[in-house]
Design a protein around this motif. Structure first.
Motif, mmCIF file in Angstrom:
data_model
loop_
_atom_site.group_PDB
_atom_site.id
_atom_site.type_symbol
_atom_site.label_atom_id
_atom_site.label_comp_id
_atom_site.label_asym_id
_atom_site.label_seq_id
_atom_site.Cartn_x
_atom_site.Cartn_y
_atom_site.Cartn_z
ATOM 1 N N ARG A 4 28.501 58.793 52.764
ATOM 2 C CA ARG A 4 29.242 59.877 52.118
ATOM 3 C C ARG A 4 30.573 60.021 52.842
ATOM 4 N NH1 ARG A 4 27.598 66.200 51.888
ATOM 5 N NH2 ARG A 4 29.208 66.427 53.435
ATOM 6 N N VAL A 5 31.666 60.042 52.074
ATOM 7 C CA VAL A 5 33.006 60.141 52.639
ATOM 8 C C VAL A 5 33.659 61.412 52.109
ATOM 9 C CG1 VAL A 5 35.264 59.040 52.869
ATOM 10 C CG2 VAL A 5 33.198 57.621 52.710
ATOM 11 N N VAL A 6 34.127 62.248 53.022
ATOM 12 C CA VAL A 6 34.854 63.466 52.663
ATOM 13 C C VAL A 6 36.340 63.112 52.637
ATOM 14 C CG1 VAL A 6 35.369 65.844 53.305
ATOM 15 C CG2 VAL A 6 33.088 64.898 53.736
ATOM 16 N N VAL A 7 36.979 63.381 51.493
ATOM 17 C CA VAL A 7 38.361 62.970 51.243
ATOM 18 C C VAL A 7 39.289 64.179 51.384
ATOM 19 C CG1 VAL A 7 39.908 61.950 49.512
ATOM 20 C CG2 VAL A 7 37.512 61.222 49.635
ATOM 21 N N PRO A 8 40.392 64.036 52.145
ATOM 22 C CA PRO A 8 41.319 65.160 52.276
ATOM 23 C C PRO A 8 42.088 65.409 50.981
ATOM 24 C CG PRO A 8 42.276 63.234 53.301
ATOM 25 C CD PRO A 8 40.872 62.856 52.877
ATOM 26 N N THR A 9 42.572 66.604 50.837
ATOM 27 C CA THR A 9 43.289 67.001 49.623
ATOM 28 C C THR A 9 44.409 66.034 49.266
ATOM 29 O OG1 THR A 9 42.802 69.310 50.121
ATOM 30 C CG2 THR A 9 44.548 68.894 48.536
ATOM 31 N N GLN A 10 45.191 65.588 50.250
ATOM 32 C CA GLN A 10 46.349 64.737 49.944
ATOM 33 C C GLN A 10 45.972 63.338 49.461
ATOM 34 O OE1 GLN A 10 45.577 65.912 53.038
ATOM 35 N NE2 GLN A 10 46.607 64.759 54.628
ATOM 36 N N LEU A 11 44.711 62.933 49.571
ATOM 37 C CA LEU A 11 44.285 61.619 49.073
ATOM 38 C C LEU A 11 43.421 61.714 47.817
ATOM 39 C CD1 LEU A 11 43.463 59.759 52.409
ATOM 40 C CD2 LEU A 11 45.515 59.593 51.010
ATOM 41 N N ARG A 12 43.176 62.898 47.342
ATOM 42 C CA ARG A 12 42.299 63.067 46.178
ATOM 43 C C ARG A 12 42.910 62.562 44.879
ATOM 44 N NH1 ARG A 12 39.791 68.903 47.889
ATOM 45 N NH2 ARG A 12 38.831 68.089 49.806
ATOM 46 N N SER A 13 44.209 62.337 44.855
ATOM 47 C CA SER A 13 44.807 61.749 43.651
ATOM 48 C C SER A 13 44.287 60.330 43.449
ATOM 49 C CB SER A 13 46.335 61.753 43.741
ATOM 50 O OG SER A 13 46.765 60.969 44.833
ATOM 51 N N TYR A 14 43.852 59.680 44.526
ATOM 52 C CA TYR A 14 43.275 58.333 44.440
ATOM 53 C C TYR A 14 41.827 58.365 43.968
ATOM 54 C CZ TYR A 14 47.383 56.622 46.814
ATOM 55 O OH TYR A 14 48.671 56.303 47.121
ATOM 56 N N GLY A 17 40.491 63.290 42.018
ATOM 57 C CA GLY A 17 40.258 64.668 42.402
ATOM 58 C C GLY A 17 38.969 64.921 43.159
ATOM 59 N N ALA A 18 38.155 63.879 43.358
ATOM 60 C CA ALA A 18 36.873 64.063 44.036
ATOM 61 C C ALA A 18 37.078 64.348 45.522
ATOM 62 C CB ALA A 18 35.999 62.827 43.873
ATOM 63 N N ALA A 19 36.404 65.391 46.023
ATOM 64 C CA ALA A 19 36.473 65.756 47.430
ATOM 65 C C ALA A 19 35.503 64.934 48.263
ATOM 66 C CB ALA A 19 36.170 67.237 47.604
ATOM 67 N N GLU A 20 34.472 64.392 47.626
ATOM 68 C CA GLU A 20 33.488 63.546 48.297
ATOM 69 C C GLU A 20 33.207 62.341 47.417
ATOM 70 O OE1 GLU A 20 29.950 65.710 49.211
ATOM 71 O OE2 GLU A 20 31.010 67.179 50.439
ATOM 72 N N VAL A 21 33.125 61.185 48.059
ATOM 73 C CA VAL A 21 32.803 59.946 47.348
ATOM 74 C C VAL A 21 31.797 59.159 48.189
ATOM 75 C CG1 VAL A 21 35.025 59.815 46.141
ATOM 76 C CG2 VAL A 21 34.775 58.727 48.377
ATOM 77 N N ALA A 22 31.178 58.176 47.582
ATOM 78 C CA ALA A 22 30.241 57.303 48.288
ATOM 79 C C ALA A 22 30.890 55.940 48.463
ATOM 80 C CB ALA A 22 28.936 57.164 47.511
ATOM 81 N N ASP A 34 35.697 49.142 50.992
ATOM 82 C CA ASP A 34 34.980 49.504 49.768
ATOM 83 C C ASP A 34 35.682 50.650 49.042
ATOM 84 O OD1 ASP A 34 32.783 49.149 47.908
ATOM 85 O OD2 ASP A 34 32.066 51.094 48.626
ATOM 86 N N LEU A 35 36.195 51.610 49.793
ATOM 87 C CA LEU A 35 36.952 52.694 49.155
ATOM 88 C C LEU A 35 38.176 52.148 48.442
ATOM 89 C CD1 LEU A 35 36.762 55.477 51.881
ATOM 90 C CD2 LEU A 35 35.709 55.524 49.614
ATOM 91 N N ASP A 36 38.843 51.169 49.053
ATOM 92 C CA ASP A 36 40.020 50.568 48.428
ATOM 93 C C ASP A 36 39.640 49.772 47.185
ATOM 94 O OD1 ASP A 36 42.961 50.364 48.913
ATOM 95 O OD2 ASP A 36 42.487 48.232 48.706
ATOM 96 N N ARG A 37 38.461 49.162 47.206
ATOM 97 C CA ARG A 37 37.986 48.440 46.020
ATOM 98 C C ARG A 37 37.767 49.434 44.865
ATOM 99 N NH1 ARG A 37 33.460 48.213 43.602
ATOM 100 N NH2 ARG A 37 32.317 49.231 45.273
ATOM 101 N N GLN A 38 37.188 50.568 45.183
ATOM 102 C CA GLN A 38 36.915 51.580 44.163
ATOM 103 C C GLN A 38 38.172 52.343 43.744
ATOM 104 O OE1 GLN A 38 33.338 54.137 44.806
ATOM 105 N NE2 GLN A 38 33.331 53.120 46.808
ATOM 106 N N PHE A 39 39.040 52.590 44.730
ATOM 107 C CA PHE A 39 40.227 53.420 44.521
ATOM 108 C C PHE A 39 41.447 52.684 45.087
ATOM 109 C CE2 PHE A 39 36.539 56.135 45.668
ATOM 110 C CZ PHE A 39 36.286 56.686 44.409
ATOM 111 N N PRO A 40 42.010 51.750 44.305
ATOM 112 C CA PRO A 40 43.114 50.912 44.801
ATOM 113 C C PRO A 40 44.244 51.719 45.444
ATOM 114 C CG PRO A 40 42.367 50.138 42.669
ATOM 115 C CD PRO A 40 41.662 51.440 42.920
ATOM 116 N N GLY A 41 44.658 51.260 46.621
ATOM 117 C CA GLY A 41 45.722 51.913 47.364
ATOM 118 C C GLY A 41 45.226 52.897 48.407
#
Length: 88
Positions: A4-14, A17-22, A34-41
């Motif tokens: 489980r990854v908690v994402v800061p507000t400034q990166l949620r555009s990637y 809008g999710a605050a938490e991702v797997a 893996d996060l970059d694979r799911q959310f390029p950049g």
């Protein structure tokens, strides 16, 4: 292993809008890849060209600050990415 990854507000555009991702990965770097694979950049916003955590980003693994990309992710640990505040 899923983490489980908690994402800061400034990166949620990637993350749409999710605050938490797997993410999958046994090391911090594998999780970020893996996060970059799911959310390029995404990884480029966290890691610089020298493969170091950017100076305005703090990463916690299981509640402990971590900058070593080769660090193992313990089973059940959460990865929290925090954007440092600056200003004056």
């Amino acid at each position: 292993m899923s983490v489980r990854v908690v994402v800061p507000t400034q990166l949620r555009s990637y993350t749409a809008g999710a605050a938490e991702v797997a993410a999958m990965g046994a090391t911090l770097d594998a999780v970020l890849v893996d996060l970059d694979r799911q959310f390029p950049g995404f990884r480029f916003r966290v890691i610089d060209e020298q493969d170091r955590v950017r100076r305005h980003i703090i990463i916690f693994v299981g509640g402990e600050r971590e900058e070593n990309l080769a660090a193992a992710i313990p089973a059940g640990a959460e990865v929290q990415i925090v954007g440092a505040l600056s200003g004056g």
